[in-house]
Write a protein that holds these residues in place. Structure first.
Motif, PDB file in Angstrom:
ATOM      1  N   VAL A  14     -77.996  15.916   8.584  1.00 25.35           N
ATOM      2  CA  VAL A  14     -77.341  14.654   8.942  1.00 25.35           C
ATOM      3  C   VAL A  14     -75.924  14.920   9.423  1.00 25.35           C
ATOM      4  N   ASP A  15     -75.358  13.943  10.100  1.00 22.62           N
ATOM      5  CA  ASP A  15     -74.015  14.104  10.640  1.00 22.62           C
ATOM      6  C   ASP A  15     -72.919  13.827   9.616  1.00 22.62           C
ATOM      7  N   ASP A  16     -73.252  13.344   8.442  1.00 21.83           N
ATOM      8  CA  ASP A  16     -72.275  13.112   7.372  1.00 21.83           C
ATOM      9  C   ASP A  16     -73.033  13.087   6.050  1.00 21.83           C
ATOM     10  N   ALA A  17     -73.257  14.278   5.495  1.00 24.56           N
ATOM     11  CA  ALA A  17     -74.107  14.404   4.306  1.00 24.56           C
ATOM     12  C   ALA A  17     -73.563  13.637   3.100  1.00 24.56           C
ATOM     13  N   SER A  18     -72.252  13.621   2.917  1.00 28.15           N
ATOM     14  CA  SER A  18     -71.686  12.876   1.778  1.00 28.15           C
ATOM     15  C   SER A  18     -72.027  11.395   1.891  1.00 28.15           C
ATOM     16  N   ARG A  19     -71.848  10.836   3.088  1.00 27.27           N
ATOM     17  CA  ARG A  19     -72.170   9.423   3.303  1.00 27.27           C
ATOM     18  C   ARG A  19     -73.670   9.174   3.173  1.00 27.27           C
ATOM     19  N   ASP A  39     -65.686  25.550   2.013  1.00 31.24           N
ATOM     20  CA  ASP A  39     -64.245  25.375   1.819  1.00 31.24           C
ATOM     21  C   ASP A  39     -63.702  24.231   2.664  1.00 31.24           C
ATOM     22  N   GLU A  40     -64.378  23.931   3.793  1.00 30.58           N
ATOM     23  CA  GLU A  40     -63.975  22.838   4.676  1.00 30.58           C
ATOM     24  C   GLU A  40     -64.496  21.480   4.202  1.00 30.58           C
ATOM     25  N   GLY A  41     -65.299  21.473   3.134  1.00 32.34           N
ATOM     26  CA  GLY A  41     -65.812  20.226   2.598  1.00 32.34           C
ATOM     27  C   GLY A  41     -67.160  19.788   3.145  1.00 32.34           C
ATOM     28  N   LYS A  42     -67.762  20.588   4.028  1.00 33.07           N
ATOM     29  CA  LYS A  42     -69.095  20.251   4.532  1.00 33.07           C
ATOM     30  C   LYS A  42     -70.132  20.603   3.470  1.00 33.07           C
ATOM     31  N   ILE A  43     -71.180  19.785   3.416  1.00 31.34           N
ATOM     32  CA  ILE A  43     -72.267  20.059   2.473  1.00 31.34           C
ATOM     33  C   ILE A  43     -73.250  21.004   3.143  1.00 31.34           C
ATOM     34  N   GLU A  44     -73.374  22.206   2.550  1.00 30.85           N
ATOM     35  CA  GLU A  44     -74.333  23.160   3.094  1.00 30.85           C
ATOM     36  C   GLU A  44     -75.699  22.994   2.448  1.00 30.85           C
ATOM     37  N   HIS A  45     -75.737  22.394   1.269  1.00 30.74           N
ATOM     38  CA  HIS A  45     -77.018  22.118   0.610  1.00 30.74           C
ATOM     39  C   HIS A  45     -76.774  21.126  -0.530  1.00 30.74           C
ATOM     40  N   ALA A  46     -77.605  20.106  -0.563  1.00 29.25           N
ATOM     41  CA  ALA A  46     -77.595  19.163  -1.684  1.00 29.25           C
ATOM     42  C   ALA A  46     -79.031  18.758  -1.954  1.00 29.25           C
ATOM     43  N   ILE A  57     -80.597  17.779   1.490  1.00 32.37           N
ATOM     44  CA  ILE A  57     -79.733  17.232   2.538  1.00 32.37           C
ATOM     45  C   ILE A  57     -78.639  18.256   2.851  1.00 32.37           C
ATOM     46  N   ALA A  58     -78.313  18.375   4.137  1.00 34.48           N
ATOM     47  CA  ALA A  58     -77.213  19.251   4.554  1.00 34.48           C
ATOM     48  C   ALA A  58     -76.516  18.634   5.756  1.00 34.48           C
ATOM     49  N   ASP A  59     -75.232  18.947   5.890  1.00 37.32           N
ATOM     50  CA  ASP A  59     -74.520  18.561   7.100  1.00 37.32           C
ATOM     51  C   ASP A  59     -75.090  19.348   8.273  1.00 37.32           C
ATOM     52  N   GLU A  60     -74.999  18.736   9.435  1.00 34.85           N
ATOM     53  CA  GLU A  60     -75.419  19.412  10.661  1.00 34.85           C
ATOM     54  C   GLU A  60     -74.538  20.644  10.875  1.00 34.85           C
ATOM     55  N   TRP A  61     -75.153  21.738  11.316  1.00 37.26           N
ATOM     56  CA  TRP A  61     -74.458  22.994  11.526  1.00 37.26           C
ATOM     57  C   TRP A  61     -74.903  23.593  12.844  1.00 37.26           C
TER      58      TRP A  61
END
Length: 133
Positions: A14-19, A39-46, A57-61
């Motif tokens: 997703v484009d904003d994993a936290s949201r 370290d940048e705050g992106k979710i690499e795995h949840a 769920i993960a942020d787009e990479w």
């Protein structure tokens, strides 16, 4: 789990994993199980759970995964059983989902609605009912 058992777990980019996690908590009453961030705050795995269903769920990479929004949609529909489809669909729409198919009782004993979440993923939400009542 035995060595012969199989288990499919969807992993959503997703484009904003936290949201997205907050959306799934509010909409599906998901429980967050784990979260790994960079370290940048992106979710690499949840991982979240909705009842017994596990969803990763993960942020787009770039170069690793692409979100449904980046691809212009998804060919995948996630069929998710919830305790009350009417409430779940209403919450989803209130949280920004698009109603793709109104809730209806199907002859095989399920009450089903279809939504697209704010992240481009399509969900069929269902609650079984007794067809003999």
């Amino acid at each position: 789990m035995s060595n012969s058992a199989s288990l499919a777990i969807p992993m959503l980019a997703v484009d904003d994993a936290s949201r997205a996690i907050e959306f799934y908590k509010n909409t599906f009453h998901a429980v967050e199980v784990s979260r790994m961030t960079t370290d940048e705050g992106k979710i690499e795995h949840a991982e979240i759970r909705v009842g017994e269903a596990r969803i990763m769920i993960a942020d787009e990479w770039q170069g690793h995964n692409r979100s449904a929004k980046s691809l212009g949609g998804t060919p995948v529909i996630i069929y998710l059983y919830v305790s009350n489809v009417d409430d779940a669909v209403k919450r989803a729409v209130n949280e920004g989902a698009v109603l793709l198919r109104p809730i209806q009782d199907l002859p095989h004993g399920e009450r089903v609605g279809k939504i697209e979440d704010p992240f481009g993923h399509v969900w069929m939400l269902a609650t079984p009912y007794n067809v003999n009542e």
